[in-house]
Scaffold this active site. Structure first.
Site, mmCIF file in Angstrom:
data_model
loop_
_atom_site.group_PDB
_atom_site.id
_atom_site.type_symbol
_atom_site.label_atom_id
_atom_site.label_comp_id
_atom_site.label_asym_id
_atom_site.label_seq_id
_atom_site.Cartn_x
_atom_site.Cartn_y
_atom_site.Cartn_z
ATOM 1 N N LEU A 17 -10.694 24.212 -7.951
ATOM 2 C CA LEU A 17 -11.073 25.495 -8.386
ATOM 3 C C LEU A 17 -11.905 25.955 -7.976
ATOM 4 O O LEU A 17 -12.801 27.656 -7.285
ATOM 5 C CB LEU A 17 -11.227 25.774 -9.826
ATOM 6 C CG LEU A 17 -11.150 27.027 -10.284
ATOM 7 C CD1 LEU A 17 -10.578 28.034 -9.830
ATOM 8 C CD2 LEU A 17 -10.965 27.227 -11.574
ATOM 9 N N ASP A 68 -25.658 16.198 -14.098
ATOM 10 C CA ASP A 68 -24.690 15.232 -14.483
ATOM 11 C C ASP A 68 -24.745 15.259 -15.908
ATOM 12 O O ASP A 68 -25.562 15.094 -16.967
ATOM 13 C CB ASP A 68 -25.802 13.369 -14.407
ATOM 14 C CG ASP A 68 -24.743 12.105 -14.901
ATOM 15 O OD1 ASP A 68 -24.236 13.516 -15.150
ATOM 16 O OD2 ASP A 68 -25.260 12.285 -14.550
ATOM 17 N N ASN A 100 -17.306 25.155 -15.560
ATOM 18 C CA ASN A 100 -15.970 25.930 -14.532
ATOM 19 C C ASN A 100 -16.055 23.535 -14.463
ATOM 20 O O ASN A 100 -14.732 23.316 -14.666
ATOM 21 C CB ASN A 100 -16.312 26.036 -13.035
ATOM 22 C CG ASN A 100 -15.179 25.528 -12.090
ATOM 23 O OD1 ASN A 100 -14.115 25.557 -12.217
ATOM 24 N ND2 ASN A 100 -15.171 24.661 -10.642
ATOM 25 N N TYR A 199 -7.984 15.269 -22.900
ATOM 26 C CA TYR A 199 -8.306 16.471 -21.941
ATOM 27 C C TYR A 199 -7.740 17.385 -22.329
ATOM 28 O O TYR A 199 -8.479 18.243 -23.077
ATOM 29 C CB TYR A 199 -7.998 16.036 -21.274
ATOM 30 C CG TYR A 199 -7.771 17.511 -19.657
ATOM 31 C CD1 TYR A 199 -9.158 17.798 -18.619
ATOM 32 C CD2 TYR A 199 -6.696 18.150 -19.760
ATOM 33 C CE1 TYR A 199 -9.370 18.789 -18.583
ATOM 34 C CE2 TYR A 199 -7.114 19.283 -18.929
ATOM 35 C CZ TYR A 199 -8.177 19.619 -17.788
ATOM 36 O OH TYR A 199 -8.564 20.860 -17.866
ATOM 37 N N LYS A 203 -9.942 20.970 -24.253
ATOM 38 C CA LYS A 203 -9.977 21.994 -23.681
ATOM 39 C C LYS A 203 -10.095 23.258 -25.465
ATOM 40 O O LYS A 203 -10.866 24.566 -24.839
ATOM 41 C CB LYS A 203 -9.708 22.261 -22.818
ATOM 42 C CG LYS A 203 -9.448 21.508 -21.654
ATOM 43 C CD LYS A 203 -10.302 22.840 -20.745
ATOM 44 C CE LYS A 203 -10.625 21.736 -19.267
ATOM 45 N NZ LYS A 203 -12.040 23.155 -19.018
ATOM 46 N N SER A 238 -5.358 19.419 -7.848
ATOM 47 C CA SER A 238 -7.117 18.981 -8.039
ATOM 48 C C SER A 238 -6.780 17.573 -7.612
ATOM 49 O O SER A 238 -6.537 16.885 -7.944
ATOM 50 C CB SER A 238 -7.775 19.951 -9.042
ATOM 51 O OG SER A 238 -7.655 19.127 -10.616
#
Length: 342
Positions: A17, A68, A100, A199, A203, A238
């Site tokens: 992305l 990092d 991002n 994950y 989000k 990705s």
């Protein structure tokens, strides 16, 4: 000296992305007006990004920076350097901050250098800290913060619901400490499903935090003109899934061929390409027509303003998450210019 309208900073610039966005950005009218800061974990490993930037027009000025997100000390050092450069006038204030960078691990549980579960630490906590630290350096009249979200934040979404059992779908976030340490309610046994749940939950935390951040910015004397957006890029192939089971990796390869066809059939559908999502992210970053000059607390899926998950809109949970996260980020008065950070 070149005159800029501001800076544009994007993390995770070497991902699918990220490169899709960069490709669109350097070909846009914004490229000459905004200095680009392309942030990656290891600049020496960002060969694809460097190759892409070789095609940038000569009037686009940019730097590749290292950050990092797995260590909060690195985030603090990065912010200190950036703030000093903006304060001295060496670089223009940040007009657009695009959060991002993300990681997805489905091969077991691991932790950041600071002892946080990696999804919590890198996808959420590091961004929380970074934003509060560099608010000083934002364009205070027209600044925009874009958090790259995901449909994975919504356990009722058809593309991700299989990862969440019925008894947790309505309440992924109940205990900040448990998520910080990687503990899930009714934790499944297979690593892939566990990883996808962690994950998705990270989000969700990001989406909730952006809403609370916007509320606090709006009541600030200094930062009330800064806008916050959650941006959903859809499903695109990705490297996030590189440690997934073989069947998932094969599916990702197939998506590289199938997604352009699916995108043609359904232009704002779930399946997208990096170039399309990159273009949509550029829209979310700079558009002042459809989104307005100050697009506050929006959830933008592609180019459409939609509602995020029901749980993400729970203001009590948003406030509790903010309060808890302040402790994990070790925020002090001198760290941020946001008056109502506590």
């Amino acid at each position: 000296m070149t005159s800029f309208k501001g800076s544009m900073l994007i993390t995770g610039a070497n991902g699918a992305l990220g490169r899709g966005f960069v490709s669109c950005f350097i070909r846009s009218p914004y490229a000459k007006d905004y200095k680009g800061f392309y942030v990656v974990r290891s600049p020496e490993r960002a060969a694809e990004l460097k190759e892409l930037l070789e095609k940038a027009p000569k009037d686009h000025f940019y730097e590749i920076l290292s950050l990092d997100l797995s260590t909060l000390a690195s985030v603090r050092a990065f912010a200190t350097s950036l703030n000093a450069r903006v304060s001295s006038g060496e670089i223009p204030p940040i007009h657009a901050l695009v959060l991002n960078a993300a990681m997805q691990q489905v091969s077991g549980r691991s932790f950041t250098n600071d002892g946080f579960e990696v999804h919590f630490g890198m996808n959420y906590l590091a961004n929380f800290l970074l934003v509060l630290l560099i608010l000083h350096s934002m364009d205070k009249e027209h600044g925009r913060i874009i958090n790259v979200a995901s449909s994975a934040h919504d356990p009722h979404h058809w593309g991700t619901r299989d990862h969440f059992p019925d008894d947790v779908r309505d309440s992924l976030y109940t205990d900040t400490e448990a998520l910080a340490k990687g503990h899930l309610t009714n934790e499944p046994k297979d690593n892939y499903t566990v990883g996808m749940r962690r994950y998705g939950t990270s989000k969700l935390l990001g989406v909730m935090w952006i809403y609370e951040l916007q509320r606090r910015l709006q009541s600030s004397r200094t930062f009330s003109n800064i806008s916050c957006i959650n941006f959903d890029p859809g499903a695109l192939p990705s490297n996030l899934t590189r440690d997934s089971p073989l069947s998932i990796r094969v599916l990702i390869i197939l998506m590289r061929f199938l997604n352009p066809i699916l995108l043609w059939l359904n232009p704002n559908g779930y399946f997208r390409t990096p170039s399309r999502s990159g273009s949509d992210l550029l829209f979310a970053t700079f558009d002042e027509g459809k989104l307005g000059g100050m697009p506050r607390a929006l959830y933008v899926d592609g180019t459409q303003v939609v509602s995020s998950s029901k749980e993400s809109l729970d203001e009590e949970k948003q406030k509790r998450l903010w309060r808890d996260t302040l402790g994990y980020a070790d925020i002090k008065d001198e760290d941020t210019g946001l008056e109502n950070w506590k």
